[in-house]
Design a protein around this motif. Structure first.
Motif, short mmCIF file in Angstrom:
data_model
loop_
_atom_site.label_atom_id
_atom_site.label_comp_id
_atom_site.label_asym_id
_atom_site.label_seq_id
_atom_site.Cartn_x
_atom_site.Cartn_y
_atom_site.Cartn_z
N ALA A 80 31.84 66.83 -50.62
CA ALA A 80 31.96 68.26 -50.91
C ALA A 80 33.39 68.68 -51.22
CB ALA A 80 31.42 69.06 -49.72
N SER A 81 34.36 67.95 -50.68
CA SER A 81 35.76 68.32 -50.90
C SER A 81 36.44 67.46 -51.96
CB SER A 81 36.54 68.23 -49.59
OG SER A 81 36.55 66.91 -49.09
N ALA A 82 35.73 66.46 -52.50
CA ALA A 82 36.31 65.56 -53.50
C ALA A 82 36.53 66.28 -54.83
CB ALA A 82 35.41 64.35 -53.71
N GLN A 83 37.52 65.82 -55.56
CA GLN A 83 37.77 66.37 -56.89
C GLN A 83 36.79 65.81 -57.91
OE1 GLN A 83 41.89 65.44 -57.69
NE2 GLN A 83 42.65 66.78 -56.07
N LYS A 84 36.34 64.58 -57.69
CA LYS A 84 35.40 63.95 -58.62
C LYS A 84 34.52 62.99 -57.85
CE LYS A 84 35.12 61.15 -62.85
NZ LYS A 84 35.90 60.40 -63.88
N VAL A 85 33.21 63.05 -58.11
CA VAL A 85 32.25 62.13 -57.49
C VAL A 85 31.42 61.50 -58.59
CG1 VAL A 85 30.31 61.88 -55.90
CG2 VAL A 85 32.12 63.55 -55.40
N THR A 86 31.33 60.18 -58.58
CA THR A 86 30.53 59.45 -59.56
C THR A 86 29.48 58.63 -58.83
OG1 THR A 86 32.40 59.27 -61.08
CG2 THR A 86 30.55 57.79 -61.47
N ALA A 87 28.25 58.72 -59.28
CA ALA A 87 27.18 57.87 -58.74
C ALA A 87 27.02 56.68 -59.67
CB ALA A 87 25.88 58.66 -58.63
N PHE A 88 27.30 55.49 -59.13
CA PHE A 88 27.09 54.25 -59.88
C PHE A 88 25.72 53.70 -59.52
CE2 PHE A 88 26.88 49.67 -59.75
CZ PHE A 88 27.28 49.31 -61.02
N ALA A 89 24.92 53.41 -60.52
CA ALA A 89 23.58 52.87 -60.27
C ALA A 89 23.33 51.69 -61.19
CB ALA A 89 22.52 53.94 -60.49
N PHE A 90 22.87 50.61 -60.60
CA PHE A 90 22.57 49.40 -61.34
C PHE A 90 21.06 49.31 -61.56
CE2 PHE A 90 21.84 44.77 -61.71
CZ PHE A 90 22.77 44.45 -62.68
N ASP A 91 20.66 49.41 -62.82
CA ASP A 91 19.25 49.34 -63.18
C ASP A 91 18.39 50.32 -62.38
OD1 ASP A 91 17.37 48.25 -64.90
OD2 ASP A 91 16.71 46.75 -63.46
N PRO A 92 18.72 51.63 -62.43
CA PRO A 92 18.00 52.60 -61.60
C PRO A 92 16.56 52.79 -62.07
CG PRO A 92 19.44 53.72 -63.13
CD PRO A 92 19.75 52.26 -63.27
N PRO A 93 15.64 53.07 -61.15
CA PRO A 93 14.23 53.23 -61.52
C PRO A 93 13.94 54.58 -62.16
CG PRO A 93 14.50 53.58 -59.17
CD PRO A 93 15.84 53.15 -59.70
N ALA A 94 12.91 54.61 -62.96
CA ALA A 94 12.42 55.85 -63.57
C ALA A 94 10.98 55.62 -63.99
CB ALA A 94 13.27 56.23 -64.79
N ASP A 95 10.26 56.72 -64.14
CA ASP A 95 8.91 56.64 -64.68
C ASP A 95 8.70 57.83 -65.60
OD1 ASP A 95 8.36 58.85 -63.00
OD2 ASP A 95 7.59 57.54 -61.41
N ARG A 96 7.47 58.11 -66.00
CA ARG A 96 7.21 59.20 -66.94
C ARG A 96 7.55 60.56 -66.35
NH1 ARG A 96 1.28 57.62 -69.53
NH2 ARG A 96 1.90 55.62 -70.48
N GLU A 97 7.42 60.67 -65.04
CA GLU A 97 7.61 61.97 -64.39
C GLU A 97 9.06 62.21 -63.99
OE1 GLU A 97 5.26 64.21 -64.09
OE2 GLU A 97 3.75 62.89 -65.00
#
Length: 204
Positions: free
Chosen positions: A106-123
């Motif tokens: 919450a207090s960071a100047q920049k936050v990055t989410a790194f994801a390796f092969d993240p899941p997804a579907d139609r929804e």
């Protein structure tokens, strides 16, 4: 050591208590870890054998139920938490550490989410739901999504990420697989605890 510890805490306006871990203490008292908000430990270091108890940091991390920042060997004090990378996966451990790290995020100047092969579907897509969830907590994130092309492991991809170039802290869940499987096949947690670049905030 006690005077140095208190002097540093006073400069940072942090409330502390000073305890020494007893090598012969009963299990519940070992490391006093259950009575803290945050643990700070060094990497496993063979050169410190005999001076740092063998349960630091891994055994403490597994048993404490408290988030831990693991500092690389040779760490020189400087601010952390301005640019944070979350090593994200939709797992209980990653979710736990993300919420443990929320005050920092919450207090960071920049936050990055790194994801390796993240899941997804139609929804739904995992990263979009993560973005929405963190935004509800007032945290805006950038996303660095890596496809699994078979040429890099997740840890190799993480350290190849441009987001890590300016980062000062990695946030990661610990031991999403059993410790036996991690010891046998290697794993993200072991690699993160052994890298020499950045502090890592971990929870289990």
């Amino acid at each position: 050591m006690q005077e140095t510890f208190h002097a540093g805490a006073n400069r940072s306006d942090v409330r502390v208590r000073y305890k020494i871990a007893d090598r012969d203490a009963a299990g519940w008292k070992d490391f006093y870890a259950h009575y803290a908000d945050l643990l700070i430990a060094t990497q496993p270091n063979q050169e410190a054998f005999g001076r740092v108890l063998s349960g630091v940091p891994e055994q403490v991390l597994i048993t404490a139920g408290v988030p831990m920042i693991v500092l690389p060997q040779g760490w020189r004090p400087r601010p952390i938490g301005k640019e944070v990378v979350i090593a994200w996966s939709p797992s209980a451990q990653a979710t736990r550490v993300m919420h443990d790290a929320m005050p920092i995020l919450a207090s960071a100047q920049k936050v990055t989410a790194f994801a390796f092969d993240p899941p997804a579907d139609r929804e739904d897509a995992d990263l979009e739901m993560l973005r929405e969830h963190l935004l509800a907590h007032g945290v805006k994130i950038d996303v660095d999504k890596w496809s699994n092309a078979g040429d890099l492991s997740p840890i190799e991809a993480l350290f190849a990420s441009p987001a890590l170039e300016e980062a000062d802290l990695i946030v990661a869940g610990a031991y999403s697989h059993s410790r036996f499987r991690e010891a046998l096949f290697g794993g993200m947690t072991k690699s993160l605890l052994q890298q020499f670049s950045l502090p890592v905030l971990v929870s289990h």
